[in-house]
Design a protein around this motif. Structure first.
Motif, PDB file in Angstrom:
ATOM      1  N   UNK A 321      14.052  -3.337  47.670  1.00 32.71           N
ATOM      2  CA  UNK A 321      13.440  -4.796  47.292  1.00 32.71           C
ATOM      3  C   UNK A 321      13.035  -4.081  45.275  1.00 32.71           C
ATOM      4  N   UNK A 322      14.265  -4.058  44.268  1.00 30.52           N
ATOM      5  CA  UNK A 322      13.905  -3.331  42.971  1.00 30.52           C
ATOM      6  C   UNK A 322      12.773  -3.612  42.356  1.00 30.52           C
ATOM      7  N   UNK A 323      12.288  -4.285  42.478  1.00 22.70           N
ATOM      8  CA  UNK A 323      11.270  -5.011  40.798  1.00 22.70           C
ATOM      9  C   UNK A 323       9.869  -4.220  41.705  1.00 22.70           C
ATOM     10  N   UNK A 328       6.180   0.951  41.986  1.00 22.43           N
ATOM     11  CA  UNK A 328       6.096   2.360  42.404  1.00 22.43           C
ATOM     12  C   UNK A 328       6.173   3.357  41.970  1.00 22.43           C
ATOM     13  N   UNK A 329       7.819   3.456  41.312  1.00 22.11           N
ATOM     14  CA  UNK A 329       7.891   5.024  41.004  1.00 22.11           C
ATOM     15  C   UNK A 329       6.600   5.091  38.920  1.00 22.11           C
ATOM     16  N   UNK A 376      12.138 -14.030  56.557  1.00 25.74           N
ATOM     17  CA  UNK A 376      12.433 -15.265  55.317  1.00 25.74           C
ATOM     18  C   UNK A 376      12.425 -14.284  54.703  1.00 25.74           C
ATOM     19  N   UNK A 377      12.637 -15.053  53.086  1.00 23.19           N
ATOM     20  CA  UNK A 377      12.648 -14.152  51.710  1.00 23.19           C
ATOM     21  C   UNK A 377      12.722 -13.802  51.131  1.00 23.19           C
ATOM     22  N   UNK A 378      12.814 -13.653  50.187  1.00 22.59           N
ATOM     23  CA  UNK A 378      13.670 -12.707  48.726  1.00 22.59           C
ATOM     24  C   UNK A 378      13.761 -11.381  49.342  1.00 22.59           C
ATOM     25  N   UNK A 379      11.971 -10.551  49.525  1.00 27.10           N
ATOM     26  CA  UNK A 379      11.594  -9.778  49.862  1.00 27.10           C
ATOM     27  C   UNK A 379      12.863  -8.808  51.542  1.00 27.10           C
TER      28      UNK A 379
END
Length: 601
Positions: A321-323, A328-329, A376-379
């Motif tokens: 989950x890129x966002x 976090x980085x 379910x869901x985008x994450x």
């Protein structure tokens, strides 16, 4: 010879019962309601104690007079107590089995046309209620709230005395303090150009009482702060149960005040309720400050809500989950808020939570929802099944649960997660009802880094004793030092802060030095306290639970103005008395004051 009755009343309006039938009595009170039944006029007469129904029959003395008088007129009525017929008994009224057959009416005071109704609890504009507060206080709910307040204060005073505390009164006119909120200043006539201040709290005086050798002090203390109003804070003035103790540890303070608070809340937990509320048994839970921010997203947790926030940053670090991974980085964290059973809800519930977060100024709330064990869901789609399963396992989530995520800096993520926890708990009807849940928040950090300047500053109370004393101040990283500071919280409402005090000048100077204050600065700002500490001060500590907030909670009122006799409005104005007001030039000259009113925009 007929009995001579007293001029105003033989009984109050809540006293008469069926056993009094046949007696001739005299009552005084306000005309509360009137009902004309064609040849019969029924009048509810009200005083501080209750209601009694009067009945005036056609041709009887006083019928025309009672019919003419406006509601809230004050009358004295003489008549005979008679039993009501079975079908007219009012079981909701203590006097509901009788009525008074009117023989004589004396008008004590006629009421003008009312600006607001008294015989109803219907909401009314605040400015009208405050301008005519004496009428507002006649209404049943508010009248009862003020009586509750009196009873609570009496109970607090009795319990503190029984616990070995002695009541003292500290000064109202004192010196201005450089710490805390704005002072209310009082000009001195005898010392032109100088001012007294009304006490924001009796803090210095109660510590001086300990230095003076009075072991356990308390008072129901008036406090004055020039700050804005809130639902749980009055502008201008408020009262607190102020107390201080000598030769005590933090746990000694808790052990002394917990029975008082538990006793008062238990005593009044059933007040005007269908059933009494439960109260947290003593000892109350102790929750470290940092744990409170992590698990509840706030240092004022409502323990009626069973939901607990979790840190799930590691499950998103370098994940799909890129966002979140990119944030976090850059130093962000991810907090997770469980939503038991929410997986069975419509998707609109999850989208609605996200929309709510955005409407409150946050970037949004991510989520995963499970239906029959399928995520379910985008994450869930982007994070991958293994990480999703690990989150579910760590949080103990079931096959039909949901979870929301807040990703931001540590402080902001905690704040959003705390707000979401509250919203989810209420939306899913998980919050415990009919209860008062207490806890102590302990181990506050002594210092924090100022966001703008980057300098070390006090985070809470500069006069608290640091845990570890002088040695900790000299050897440890200031940001790791904890203080003997504590808050008492009930149902998410902070009743008070407290602390074990710093009673040694050497530790105080070092504590202020770390925050960038020179010894001379401390000497100049707090000369009275430092001077007293130099002559032998005992270890001491205390707290000051807010009386207004205690009563507000017990009365189940959303606003503190509903439990204060004569409150100000949101602008700190007393509409009834017209305060603040302009004073005369003569008064200003006596005080050597010239007023400089700022120009209007």
């Amino acid at each position: 010879m007929p009995e001579t009755l007293p001029p105003f009343r033989t009984h109050h309006c809540g006293a008469l019962r069926l056993a009094d039938a046949g007696r001739t009595v005299r009552l005084s009170g306000w005309i509360h309601r009137k009902r004309d039944h064609g040849g019969l006029l029924f009048v509810d007469l009200r005083d501080h104690f209750g209601l009694t129904q009067l009945v005036a029959m056609a041709g009887s003395p006083g019928l025309e007079l009672l019919d003419r008088l406006r509601l809230e007129s004050v009358v004295t009525v003489t008549g005979q107590v008679v039993a009501r017929t079975a079908e007219t008994v009012n079981p909701d009224l203590p006097t509901g089995e009788i009525e008074i057959r009117v023989q004589e009416v004396v008008v004590q005071s006629e009421a003008a046309e009312l600006p607001m109704p008294v015989a109803t609890e219907a909401d009314y504009p605040e400015d009208i209620r405050l301008r005519y507060r004496f009428l507002d206080l006649r209404r049943e709910r508010l009248h009862a709230n003020i009586m509750l307040r009196s009873a609570v204060i009496a109970s607090l005073r009795r319990r503190m005395t029984e616990a070995g505390f002695t009541e003292f009164q500290t000064p109202i006119l004192t010196a201005s303090s450089p710490e805390g909120a704005r002072d209310f200043l009082v000009p001195s006539r005898l010392h032109p150009g100088k001012f007294y201040a009304l006490p924001q709290a009796p803090q210095m005086f109660k510590q001086l009482l300990m230095v003076a050798g009075f072991d356990r002090y308390f008072q129901i203390a008036p406090c004055f702060r020039d700050e804005d109003a809130r639902a749980d804070r009055s502008p201008g003035e408020f009262y607190q149960l102020d107390f201080e103790m000598s030769f005590v540890t933090q746990e000694d303070v808790f052990a002394a005040i917990e029975p008082v608070l538990h006793g008062v809340f238990t005593e009044f937990a059933g007040w005007r309720r269908e059933r009494p509320w439960t109260v947290t048994p003593t000892p109350f839970p102790r929750i470290p400050y940092r744990e409170a921010l992590l698990r509840f997203g706030t240092d004022k947790p409502d323990l009626r809500n069973p939901l607990r926030i979790a840190d799930v940053t590691r499950h998103f670090r370098d994940g799909g989950f890129g966002i979140f991974a990119r944030m976090i980085a850059d130093g962000a964290v991810v907090r997770a808020i469980p939503a038991p059973g929410a997986g069975l809800s419509a998707r609109s519930f999850f989208d609605g939570m996200n929309d709510w977060a955005r409407s409150e100024g946050w970037p949004g709330l991510g989520y995963i929802n499970w239906k029959g064990g399928e995520a379910g869901g985008p994450i869930a789609k982007n994070l991958g099944p293994d990480r999703v399963a690990a989150i579910a396992a760590d949080m103990g989530l079931g096959p039909d649960d949901g979870v929301f995520f807040a990703c931001d800096s540590e402080d902001r993520a905690a704040r959003l997660a705390g707000l979401a926890r509250t919203r989810v708990g209420h939306a899913l009807d998980l919050v415990e009802k009919d209860s008062f849940r207490f806890c102590w928040i302990v181990d506050f950090p002594m210092y924090e880094r100022h966001e703008e300047t980057g300098k070390i500053d006090f985070s809470h109370n500069p006069f608290s004793m640091p845990q570890g004393g002088l040695e900790a101040l000299e050897r440890e990283d200031p940001l790791s030092i904890l203080a003997y500071q504590y808050d008492i919280v009930v149902n998410g409402v902070e009743l008070s802060s407290g602390a074990i005090r710093n009673h040694r000048p050497d530790i105080m100077f070092k504590a202020f030095e770390i925050a960038g204050y020179a010894r001379a600065d401390v000497e100049r700002a707090f000369p009275g306290m430092l001077n007293a500490l130099r002559y032998g001060a005992p270890p001491h500590g205390g707290s000051a639970p807010g009386v207004d907030r205690i009563v507000m909670l017990l009365a189940d009122e959303p606003n503190i103005r509903e439990v204060v006799l004569f409150p100000m409005n949101q602008k700190a104005e007393d509409l009834m008395m017209g305060a603040p007001s302009v004073v005369t030039e003569k008064q200003l000259r006596e005080l050597s004051i010239r007023v400089a009113v700022p120009p209007k925009d």
